[in-house]
Write a protein that holds these residues in place. Structure first.
Motif, PDB file in Angstrom:
ATOM      1  N   LEU A 153      94.088  35.732  27.664  1.00 37.76           N
ATOM      2  CA  LEU A 153      94.984  36.591  26.885  1.00 37.76           C
ATOM      3  C   LEU A 153      96.411  36.548  27.404  1.00 37.76           C
ATOM      4  N   ALA A 154      96.577  36.777  28.703  1.00 36.53           N
ATOM      5  CA  ALA A 154      97.931  36.883  29.240  1.00 36.53           C
ATOM      6  C   ALA A 154      97.907  36.779  30.749  1.00 36.53           C
ATOM      7  N   LYS A 155      99.055  36.443  31.309  1.00 37.23           N
ATOM      8  CA  LYS A 155      99.256  36.474  32.755  1.00 37.23           C
ATOM      9  C   LYS A 155     100.243  37.597  33.040  1.00 37.23           C
ATOM     10  N   LEU A 156      99.760  38.628  33.727  1.00 41.77           N
ATOM     11  CA  LEU A 156     100.539  39.838  33.934  1.00 41.77           C
ATOM     12  C   LEU A 156     100.576  40.189  35.422  1.00 41.77           C
ATOM     13  N   ASN A 157     101.106  41.373  35.707  1.00 37.76           N
ATOM     14  CA  ASN A 157     101.144  41.841  37.089  1.00 37.76           C
ATOM     15  C   ASN A 157      99.744  42.165  37.589  1.00 37.76           C
ATOM     16  N   LYS A 158      99.614  42.303  38.897  1.00 42.34           N
ATOM     17  CA  LYS A 158      98.302  42.490  39.506  1.00 42.34           C
ATOM     18  C   LYS A 158      97.624  43.791  39.093  1.00 42.34           C
ATOM     19  N   ASP A 159      98.401  44.791  38.644  1.00 43.33           N
ATOM     20  CA  ASP A 159      97.798  46.063  38.261  1.00 43.33           C
ATOM     21  C   ASP A 159      97.333  46.079  36.809  1.00 43.33           C
ATOM     22  N   ALA A 160      97.461  44.974  36.103  1.00 38.84           N
ATOM     23  CA  ALA A 160      97.074  44.921  34.689  1.00 38.84           C
ATOM     24  C   ALA A 160      95.553  44.869  34.547  1.00 38.84           C
ATOM     25  N   SER A 161      95.062  45.429  33.468  1.00 39.61           N
ATOM     26  CA  SER A 161      93.621  45.403  33.198  1.00 39.61           C
ATOM     27  C   SER A 161      93.385  45.566  31.699  1.00 39.61           C
ATOM     28  N   ILE A 162      92.191  45.186  31.263  1.00 37.25           N
ATOM     29  CA  ILE A 162      91.802  45.359  29.860  1.00 37.25           C
ATOM     30  C   ILE A 162      91.165  46.743  29.718  1.00 37.25           C
ATOM     31  N   LYS A 177      93.394  45.800  24.095  1.00 35.83           N
ATOM     32  CA  LYS A 177      94.478  46.602  24.674  1.00 35.83           C
ATOM     33  C   LYS A 177      94.494  46.408  26.184  1.00 35.83           C
ATOM     34  N   SER A 178      95.640  45.928  26.701  1.00 44.45           N
ATOM     35  CA  SER A 178      95.802  45.828  28.150  1.00 44.45           C
ATOM     36  C   SER A 178      96.739  46.937  28.609  1.00 44.45           C
ATOM     37  N   GLN A 179      96.645  47.265  29.884  1.00 46.26           N
ATOM     38  CA  GLN A 179      97.483  48.336  30.429  1.00 46.26           C
ATOM     39  C   GLN A 179      97.988  47.949  31.815  1.00 46.26           C
ATOM     40  N   ASN A 183     101.197  53.167  32.650  1.00 46.55           N
ATOM     41  CA  ASN A 183     100.413  53.262  31.405  1.00 46.55           C
ATOM     42  C   ASN A 183     101.022  52.473  30.249  1.00 46.55           C
ATOM     43  N   ARG A 184     101.843  51.499  30.560  1.00 40.80           N
ATOM     44  CA  ARG A 184     102.452  50.654  29.529  1.00 40.80           C
ATOM     45  C   ARG A 184     101.382  49.718  28.957  1.00 40.80           C
ATOM     46  N   CYS A 185     101.224  49.766  27.646  1.00 37.85           N
ATOM     47  CA  CYS A 185     100.144  49.028  26.990  1.00 37.85           C
ATOM     48  C   CYS A 185     100.681  47.885  26.126  1.00 37.85           C
ATOM     49  N   THR A 186      99.851  46.863  25.990  1.00 29.40           N
ATOM     50  CA  THR A 186     100.142  45.735  25.112  1.00 29.40           C
ATOM     51  C   THR A 186      98.896  45.437  24.285  1.00 29.40           C
TER      52      THR A 186
END
Length: 350
Positions: A153-162, A177-179, A183-186
């Motif tokens: 899906l994506a390469k994000l920061n280490k604190d990101a999760s589905i 939905k990732s966060q 609490n910023r969501c994508t």
């Protein structure tokens, strides 16, 4: 000529004698003594197999049930336990090598789940990906596109999760939905070809998401302004009398069910189709208010209200009540799953 006539006459006479004989045997001789006979159809009854006892450990998270109640699942730090409620067979579904499981959800019409996984890189980044598990085939695999490339899906920061996965079963479209921190969501969309695109949402603080089964359309909650948006509508969904909306669910006919929250209780339920006028939506008043977690919308459109203290589920429109044992866990199409004295209990809803 006379010879031929004799043959015909004797032949007809023979047929007549045979006919008389058969008539007598069928109507008199064979029925003799059977005047009081009664015929009864005997059917062999097969004993219905009962589900065997299933132990549910204390403290497990996210207990869910497949659409038909055949499988129950929960997960811990080692993976997802999937149990066949009929045979008792247990399977441990583990993340791909180097990954950990964030989230999972059952499809609403198959004994198959989508799993959200997270791969942490040495440089502090994180890759989010989707995998699947088919309980009927006991098959786990990664999802790839038409070119054979794995779907990340994506390469994000280490604190990101589905945080959530919602599936439009008839269009084969998946929304994720990732966060991240704050609490910023994508939102991401994965189409039938497993091509990934980012959803242009109206908010970065997103609550519940729910995909419509028959349309490629996602509902999501804007937590900042307490609005509900659809990816196919420019403006938020506004229903007369609905002040503080929250998504309760959707059914197989794309009817949308929204709750009106008042001091963390649902006081009203509104339901209708997005294509219909807002004034045509129907409303159910909940006089005493109900916790959102105690409202269940079935695929066929029934609205069920759980009462933990009484141990009952009530159908909101007909007021029909079903009693279950122990602590309520979940519902599936045609039944209730609860836990009593550490054992899984299934109760039919008819």
């Amino acid at each position: 000529m006379k010879y031929i006539k004799k043959i015909i006459v004797w032949g007809l006479l023979s047929l007549f004698i045979q006919f008389v004989g058969f008539f007598y045997i069928n109507n008199y001789y064979l029925t003799k003594g059977t005047g009081n006979m009664k015929i009864k159809k005997v059917e062999k009854k097969e004993e219905k197999k009962k589900d065997i006892d299933i132990d549910i450990p204390e403290g497990v998270k996210n207990i869910t049930v497949s659409f038909n109640g055949k499988y129950v699942a929960y997960y811990d730090e080692k993976g997802i336990d999937v149990i066949n409620t009929i045979t008792g067979d247990r399977k441990k579904v583990q993340a791909e090598k180097g990954a950990e499981i964030n989230n999972y959800t059952w499809l609403s019409n198959q004994s198959r789940m989508l799993i959200g996984e997270k791969i942490s890189a040495n440089n502090g980044g994180t890759t989010l990906k989707l995998t699947y598990y088919d309980a009927g085939k006991d098959e786990k695999g990664e999802i790839s596109d038409t070119q054979g490339n794995l779907v990340n899906l994506a390469k994000l920061n280490k604190d990101a999760s589905i945080k959530d996965i919602s599936i439009s079963t008839f269009t084969n479209t998946t929304y994720v939905k990732s966060q991240q921190a704050g609490n910023r969501c994508t939102l991401y969309r994965v189409n039938i070809m497993h091509e990934i695109s980012k959803v242009e949402a109206k908010s970065y603080l997103i609550g519940n998401i729910k995909a419509l089964p028959r349309e490629d359309n996602l509902l999501y909650e804007d937590l900042t302004y307490k609005k509900i948006y659809s990816t196919e509508m420019k403006n938020p969904i506004e229903i007369p009398g609905l002040k503080s909306p929250t998504i309760l669910g959707v059914d197989d006919n794309d009817l949308v069910y929204l709750g009106d929250k008042d001091e963390d209780k649902i006081k009203k339920i509104f339901y209708g189709k997005l294509k219909d006028s807002a004034e045509s939506w129907k409303k159910i008043d909940m006089d005493l208010g109900v916790d959102k977690e105690d409202i269940y919308i079935s695929n066929s459109g029934q609205i069920y209200i759980n009462n933990n203290l009484k141990g009952t589920i009530k159908e909101a429109i007909s007021d029909k009540e079903i009693t279950y044992e122990g602590k309520f866990l979940h519902m599936y199409e045609g039944g209730i799953v609860s836990i009593s004295q550490g054992k899984l209990v299934k109760t039919k809803v008819e």
